[in-house]
Design a protein around this motif. Structure first.
Motif, PDB file in Angstrom:
ATOM      1  N   HIS A  42       0.834  -1.234   0.013  1.00 28.73           N
ATOM      2  CA  HIS A  42       0.102   0.081  -0.007  1.00 28.73           C
ATOM      3  C   HIS A  42       0.886   1.371   0.047  1.00 28.73           C
ATOM      4  O   HIS A  42       0.327   2.493  -0.338  1.00 28.73           O
ATOM      5  CB  HIS A  42      -0.881   0.181   1.115  1.00 28.73           C
ATOM      6  N   THR A  43       1.937   1.310   0.663  1.00 29.83           N
ATOM      7  CA  THR A  43       2.952   2.468   0.536  1.00 29.83           C
ATOM      8  C   THR A  43       4.231   2.099  -0.279  1.00 29.83           C
ATOM      9  O   THR A  43       4.628   1.106  -0.418  1.00 29.83           O
ATOM     10  CB  THR A  43       3.333   2.812   2.187  1.00 29.83           C
ATOM     11  N   LYS A  44       4.743   3.175  -0.554  1.00 30.47           N
ATOM     12  CA  LYS A  44       6.105   3.059  -1.244  1.00 30.47           C
ATOM     13  C   LYS A  44       7.112   2.727  -0.492  1.00 30.47           C
ATOM     14  O   LYS A  44       7.025   3.008   0.890  1.00 30.47           O
ATOM     15  CB  LYS A  44       5.998   4.568  -1.819  1.00 30.47           C
ATOM     16  N   PRO A  45       8.052   2.367  -0.847  1.00 32.16           N
ATOM     17  CA  PRO A  45       9.395   1.771  -0.054  1.00 32.16           C
ATOM     18  C   PRO A  45       9.979   2.995   0.744  1.00 32.16           C
ATOM     19  O   PRO A  45      10.350   2.854   1.851  1.00 32.16           O
ATOM     20  CB  PRO A  45      10.407   1.407  -0.954  1.00 32.16           C
ATOM     21  N   VAL A  46       9.977   4.320   0.178  1.00 36.02           N
ATOM     22  CA  VAL A  46      10.589   5.532   0.872  1.00 36.02           C
ATOM     23  C   VAL A  46       9.578   5.734   1.899  1.00 36.02           C
ATOM     24  O   VAL A  46      10.040   6.137   3.002  1.00 36.02           O
ATOM     25  CB  VAL A  46      10.522   6.691  -0.152  1.00 36.02           C
ATOM     26  N   GLU A  47       8.218   5.681   1.808  1.00 36.58           N
ATOM     27  CA  GLU A  47       7.361   5.694   2.893  1.00 36.58           C
ATOM     28  C   GLU A  47       7.726   4.878   4.071  1.00 36.58           C
ATOM     29  O   GLU A  47       7.409   5.452   5.331  1.00 36.58           O
ATOM     30  CB  GLU A  47       6.008   5.862   2.289  1.00 36.58           C
ATOM     31  N   LYS A  48       7.935   3.780   3.634  1.00 33.91           N
ATOM     32  CA  LYS A  48       8.191   2.710   4.667  1.00 33.91           C
ATOM     33  C   LYS A  48       9.461   3.020   5.660  1.00 33.91           C
ATOM     34  O   LYS A  48       9.324   3.000   6.536  1.00 33.91           O
ATOM     35  CB  LYS A  48       8.363   1.261   4.119  1.00 33.91           C
ATOM     36  N   LYS A  49      10.426   3.500   4.882  1.00 36.39           N
ATOM     37  CA  LYS A  49      11.531   3.721   5.436  1.00 36.39           C
ATOM     38  C   LYS A  49      11.384   5.201   6.582  1.00 36.39           C
ATOM     39  O   LYS A  49      11.903   5.339   7.506  1.00 36.39           O
ATOM     40  CB  LYS A  49      12.959   4.186   4.549  1.00 36.39           C
ATOM     41  N   THR A  50      10.556   6.147   5.945  1.00 35.43           N
ATOM     42  CA  THR A  50      10.267   7.231   6.807  1.00 35.43           C
ATOM     43  C   THR A  50       9.585   6.971   7.912  1.00 35.43           C
ATOM     44  O   THR A  50      10.117   7.463   9.069  1.00 35.43           O
ATOM     45  CB  THR A  50       9.571   8.262   5.825  1.00 35.43           C
ATOM     46  N   GLY A  51       8.677   6.007   7.916  1.00 38.15           N
ATOM     47  CA  GLY A  51       7.967   5.562   9.137  1.00 38.15           C
ATOM     48  C   GLY A  51       8.747   5.026  10.108  1.00 38.15           C
ATOM     49  O   GLY A  51       8.685   5.028  11.376  1.00 38.15           O
ATOM     50  N   ALA A  59       1.851   4.773  19.098  1.00 37.98           N
ATOM     51  CA  ALA A  59       0.964   4.038  18.778  1.00 37.98           C
ATOM     52  C   ALA A  59      -0.095   4.562  17.536  1.00 37.98           C
ATOM     53  O   ALA A  59      -0.451   3.693  17.132  1.00 37.98           O
ATOM     54  CB  ALA A  59       0.313   4.169  20.345  1.00 37.98           C
ATOM     55  N   TRP A  60      -0.400   5.724  17.671  1.00 41.70           N
ATOM     56  CA  TRP A  60      -1.255   6.158  16.676  1.00 41.70           C
ATOM     57  C   TRP A  60      -0.676   6.111  15.436  1.00 41.70           C
ATOM     58  O   TRP A  60      -1.482   5.761  14.494  1.00 41.70           O
ATOM     59  CB  TRP A  60      -1.411   8.098  17.002  1.00 41.70           C
ATOM     60  N   MET A  61       0.676   6.364  15.228  1.00 43.82           N
ATOM     61  CA  MET A  61       1.100   6.052  13.969  1.00 43.82           C
ATOM     62  C   MET A  61       1.123   4.606  13.462  1.00 43.82           C
ATOM     63  O   MET A  61       0.494   4.441  12.185  1.00 43.82           O
ATOM     64  CB  MET A  61       2.479   6.490  13.790  1.00 43.82           C
ATOM     65  N   ARG A  62       1.012   3.795  14.365  1.00 44.16           N
ATOM     66  CA  ARG A  62       1.238   2.416  14.154  1.00 44.16           C
ATOM     67  C   ARG A  62      -0.086   2.019  13.789  1.00 44.16           C
ATOM     68  O   ARG A  62      -0.294   1.085  12.948  1.00 44.16           O
ATOM     69  CB  ARG A  62       1.649   1.614  15.467  1.00 44.16           C
ATOM     70  N   VAL A  63      -1.083   2.590  14.580  1.00 47.60           N
ATOM     71  CA  VAL A  63      -2.609   2.172  14.183  1.00 47.60           C
ATOM     72  C   VAL A  63      -2.948   2.594  12.908  1.00 47.60           C
ATOM     73  O   VAL A  63      -3.642   1.833  11.996  1.00 47.60           O
ATOM     74  CB  VAL A  63      -3.314   2.451  15.505  1.00 47.60           C
ATOM     75  N   LYS A 114      11.801   5.411  10.426  1.00 44.31           N
ATOM     76  CA  LYS A 114      12.867   6.622  11.151  1.00 44.31           C
ATOM     77  C   LYS A 114      11.993   7.242  12.102  1.00 44.31           C
ATOM     78  O   LYS A 114      12.557   7.609  13.255  1.00 44.31           O
ATOM     79  CB  LYS A 114      13.028   7.445   9.921  1.00 44.31           C
ATOM     80  N   ARG A 115      10.704   7.626  11.810  1.00 45.64           N
ATOM     81  CA  ARG A 115       9.821   8.424  12.833  1.00 45.64           C
ATOM     82  C   ARG A 115       9.754   7.501  13.882  1.00 45.64           C
ATOM     83  O   ARG A 115       9.979   8.014  15.048  1.00 45.64           O
ATOM     84  CB  ARG A 115       8.566   8.720  12.048  1.00 45.64           C
ATOM     85  N   SER A 116       9.240   6.181  13.933  1.00 40.73           N
ATOM     86  CA  SER A 116       9.053   5.543  15.173  1.00 40.73           C
ATOM     87  C   SER A 116      10.429   5.566  15.813  1.00 40.73           C
ATOM     88  O   SER A 116      10.372   5.403  17.233  1.00 40.73           O
ATOM     89  CB  SER A 116       8.709   4.143  14.723  1.00 40.73           C
ATOM     90  N   PHE A 117      11.454   5.327  15.197  1.00 41.78           N
ATOM     91  CA  PHE A 117      12.831   5.407  15.952  1.00 41.78           C
ATOM     92  C   PHE A 117      12.940   6.528  17.023  1.00 41.78           C
ATOM     93  O   PHE A 117      13.254   6.359  18.167  1.00 41.78           O
ATOM     94  CB  PHE A 117      14.078   5.239  15.026  1.00 41.78           C
ATOM     95  N   TRP A 118      12.561   7.829  16.250  1.00 46.05           N
ATOM     96  CA  TRP A 118      13.144   9.100  17.122  1.00 46.05           C
ATOM     97  C   TRP A 118      11.724   9.140  18.365  1.00 46.05           C
ATOM     98  O   TRP A 118      12.244   9.779  19.156  1.00 46.05           O
ATOM     99  CB  TRP A 118      12.881  10.179  16.196  1.00 46.05           C
ATOM    100  N   LEU A 119      10.537   8.654  18.010  1.00 41.71           N
ATOM    101  CA  LEU A 119       9.360   8.662  18.732  1.00 41.71           C
ATOM    102  C   LEU A 119       9.795   7.924  20.216  1.00 41.71           C
ATOM    103  O   LEU A 119       9.814   8.443  21.262  1.00 41.71           O
ATOM    104  CB  LEU A 119       8.188   8.740  18.286  1.00 41.71           C
ATOM    105  N   LEU A 120      10.324   6.677  19.781  1.00 38.37           N
ATOM    106  CA  LEU A 120      10.745   5.608  21.028  1.00 38.37           C
ATOM    107  C   LEU A 120      11.983   6.500  21.743  1.00 38.37           C
ATOM    108  O   LEU A 120      11.981   6.428  23.006  1.00 38.37           O
ATOM    109  CB  LEU A 120      10.944   4.489  20.447  1.00 38.37           C
TER     110      LEU A 120
END
Length: 325
Positions: free
Chosen positions: A50-59, A315-319, A61-67
């Motif tokens: 559903h998402t592009k590979p670039v979007e997956k890497k961005t997600g 959690a919101w991003m993941r859901v 990266k976001r999750s890493f910084w949030l955690l």
């Protein structure tokens, strides 16, 4: 001034990375499982993605910084940040007064009358009179000794007048026996007063009977008080008729006069009216030990709230974004 109560807990900050790097079951060290490779499998996977590979890497990266920020906030909260207001040095001049209250069985006699006409026993009357006396001792160091079969230090010398009033109100007959150990009470009070300046210390002794228990004779205890220049103000509690049956007024008067104090017959609720005036005329106020107070305002809720916010965003991003974390 800002500070951390436990700054050494900063060592927890690299803990997640250390677990990832050195834990045997971590993703970094996971065993490579042999797998079947099919031609064009990547193309098929991308077709259903559903998402592009670039979007997956961005997600990721976001999750890493949030955690990472969430762990930083939790670590800072554990270090207990606080704001320390300027120090306040308290110095007060006052007297050193030790109160010795008789809890022997004879204190149960009801020979006092309250202003509303209610009959009171001697202990109730003594509590009322002493409470009024203590209430106006702001700046004085006050201690409390309870005695009957033996003497018990209920409270050492303190500036906390409210605590003394509370302990006095909880004193009950039978707490320390049924007899009357006047000598032991004087001896214990002398032990606690002797380290204070001689010109400011006094013992206020309230009793309704003669010494018939304890190991120390009242005369010997009074001589010890005189040695340390501690004045004793003895107060005989009870009506005139009943005092004559059990109270040795001559002994109390002798004890008081030997130490430079005075004896007061307390036959009504106004008996202590002149006691403090007599103390004021014969004692000098001295300075209490200096005390430094720090007003601490905890601030741990700020980094803790920040950490919870980061976790909620993760959690919101993941859901909602269905990102692979």
């Amino acid at each position: 001034m800002f500070s951390f109560q436990w700054p050494w807990l900063i060592i927890l900050l690299p803990l997640p990375w250390l677990i990832y790097r050195f834990w045997p079951m971590s993703l970094h060290h996971r065993q490579v499982i042999p797998e079947i490779r099919l031609p064009y499998i990547q193309a098929i996977a991308l077709a259903f993605q559903h998402t592009k590979p670039v979007e997956k890497k961005t997600g990721i990266k976001r999750s890493f910084w949030l955690l990472a920020f969430a762990w930083l906030g939790l670590t800072l909260a554990l270090m207990y940040p606080q704001w320390l207001d300027k120090t306040v040095e308290v110095k007060k001049d006052g007297y050193d007064l030790m109160l010795a209250l008789d809890l022997s069985g004879s204190m149960r006699y009801r020979d006092f009358v309250a202003p509303d006409g209610t009959q009171l026993d001697r202990l109730q009357a003594a509590k009322i009179v002493l409470d009024r006396f203590i209430q106006y001792r702001q700046g004085d160091r006050v201690g409390l000794v309870l005695f009957a079969d033996h003497a018990h230090l209920q409270a050492p010398l303190t500036l906390d007048i409210q605590a003394i009033r509370t302990l006095l109100s909880r004193a009950t007959l039978g707490m320390v026996g049924r007899e009357t150990a006047i000598g032991d009470a004087i001896g214990l009070a002398v032990k606690k007063l002797r380290e204070r300046p001689s010109e400011s210390r006094a013992l206020i002794l309230l009793t309704d009977g003669d010494n018939n228990a304890g190991r120390l004779h009242p005369r010997k205890a009074a001589e010890l008080a005189k040695q340390y220049e501690i004045r004793i103000y003895a107060i005989g509690v009870g009506s005139v008729d009943l005092l004559a049956q059990g109270l040795n007024e001559n002994a109390l008067r002798e004890i008081a006069e030997l130490t430079g104090g005075q004896y007061f017959p307390a036959t009504d609720l106004q008996a202590l009216a002149g006691v403090y005036q007599h103390i004021s005329d014969n004692l000098l106020k001295t300075e209490a030990d200096s005390r430094i107070y720090l007003q601490q305002t905890p601030l741990y809720a700020i980094p803790l709230g920040f950490a919870l916010l980061m976790l909620l965003m993760w959690a919101w991003m993941r859901v909602n974004l269905q990102e692979d974390f």
